[in-house]
Design a protein around this motif. Structure first.
Motif, PDB file in Angstrom:
ATOM      1  N   ALA A  50       2.667   5.824 -13.721  1.00 26.34           N
ATOM      2  CA  ALA A  50       3.465   5.593 -12.516  1.00 26.34           C
ATOM      3  C   ALA A  50       2.740   4.637 -11.573  1.00 26.34           C
ATOM      4  O   ALA A  50       3.363   3.785 -10.930  1.00 26.34           O
ATOM      5  N   GLU A  51       1.418   4.764 -11.513  1.00 29.48           N
ATOM      6  CA  GLU A  51       0.621   3.873 -10.661  1.00 29.48           C
ATOM      7  C   GLU A  51       0.744   2.424 -11.137  1.00 29.48           C
ATOM      8  O   GLU A  51       0.884   1.499 -10.330  1.00 29.48           O
ATOM      9  N   LYS A  54       4.095   1.191 -10.089  1.00 30.42           N
ATOM     10  CA  LYS A  54       4.124   0.866  -8.661  1.00 30.42           C
ATOM     11  C   LYS A  54       3.466  -0.489  -8.395  1.00 30.42           C
ATOM     12  O   LYS A  54       3.961  -1.276  -7.579  1.00 30.42           O
ATOM     13  N   LYS A  55       2.363  -0.756  -9.094  1.00 32.63           N
ATOM     14  CA  LYS A  55       1.698  -2.055  -8.921  1.00 32.63           C
ATOM     15  C   LYS A  55       2.618  -3.196  -9.349  1.00 32.63           C
ATOM     16  O   LYS A  55       2.677  -4.239  -8.692  1.00 32.63           O
ATOM     17  N   ALA A  57       5.911  -3.082  -9.314  1.00 33.80           N
ATOM     18  CA  ALA A  57       6.967  -3.154  -8.297  1.00 33.80           C
ATOM     19  C   ALA A  57       6.495  -3.926  -7.070  1.00 33.80           C
ATOM     20  O   ALA A  57       7.233  -4.752  -6.520  1.00 33.80           O
ATOM     21  N   VAL A  58       5.267  -3.694  -6.642  1.00 34.50           N
ATOM     22  CA  VAL A  58       4.723  -4.407  -5.481  1.00 34.50           C
ATOM     23  C   VAL A  58       4.610  -5.896  -5.773  1.00 34.50           C
ATOM     24  O   VAL A  58       4.961  -6.736  -4.938  1.00 34.50           O
ATOM     25  N   VAL A 128       5.597   1.032  -0.691  1.00 41.14           N
ATOM     26  CA  VAL A 128       5.296   1.262  -2.108  1.00 41.14           C
ATOM     27  C   VAL A 128       3.804   1.112  -2.370  1.00 41.14           C
ATOM     28  O   VAL A 128       3.205   1.909  -3.087  1.00 41.14           O
ATOM     29  N   GLU A 129       3.194   0.085  -1.765  1.00 41.88           N
ATOM     30  CA  GLU A 129       1.790  -0.216  -2.029  1.00 41.88           C
ATOM     31  C   GLU A 129       0.848   0.803  -1.379  1.00 41.88           C
ATOM     32  O   GLU A 129      -0.078   1.291  -2.018  1.00 41.88           O
ATOM     33  N   GLY A 131       1.926   3.673   0.616  1.00 44.28           N
ATOM     34  CA  GLY A 131       2.435   5.035   0.631  1.00 44.28           C
ATOM     35  C   GLY A 131       2.668   5.532   2.048  1.00 44.28           C
ATOM     36  O   GLY A 131       2.638   4.775   3.021  1.00 44.28           O
TER      37      GLY A 131
END
Length: 163
Positions: A50-51, A54-55, A57-58, A128-129, A131
């Motif tokens: 997931a991390e 997220k990276k 997505a950023v 996102v980055e 939190g």
């Protein structure tokens, strides 16, 4: 004589048009290059957590932000050219007509609206980055104030136009 000088000086806007057009092209090219390399990197190193997602997505949000800025430069270039330099009236299916830009006032309203979208994307990127942190809350409050100011300004400018 003086009127002739002022009429000819409108071509000085051409400098701004060219700078904005070049800036838009450079940002589009850089974004395309970044996306191409990101696709290659993602295909070879698919995120496993997931991390990692997220990276990714950023990174994509940052590209979206850059593209929105490129669009802003393009809007400025086209609008200034059409408003100050071109002698022909806008065609019904032109770029500016679809954006409802027929005056310098309309350009300002459109730029404020694009800036609001960019602020929203920047906040989403921050959320996102980083939190849910106090820093994100402060950033969100600052963005909210700027968005409110932009909405208020466009509302005020539209109501001034109607009077």
């Amino acid at each position: 004589m003086v009127e002739h000088i002022f009429k000819g000086s409108r071509f000085l806007v051409l400098v701004t048009v060219l700078v904005c057009a070049i800036a838009a092209l450079l940002l589009y090219a850089a974004s395309a290059n970044i996306v191409f390399n990101m696709v290659l990197d993602t295909v070879t190193n698919m995120p496993q957590s997931a991390e990692g997602g997220k990276k990714l997505a950023v990174k994509l949000l940052k590209i979206l932000d850059t593209l929105l800025i490129a669009v802003t430069f393009q809007i400025i270039a086209v609008a200034l050219y059409r408003l100050f330099i071109a002698s022909q009236p806008l065609l019904p299916n032109s770029f500016l007509t679809s954006l409802q830009i027929s005056s310098f006032h309309d350009l300002k309203v459109t730029l404020i609206q694009v800036a609001i979208v960019i602020l929203v994307v920047l906040f989403l990127e921050q959320a996102v980055e980083v939190g849910a942190t106090l820093e994100t809350l402060y950033f969100g409050l600052a963005a909210a104030v700027m968005i409110f100011a932009g909405v208020y300004a466009t509302g005020s400018m539209k109501s001034d136009k109607d009077h």
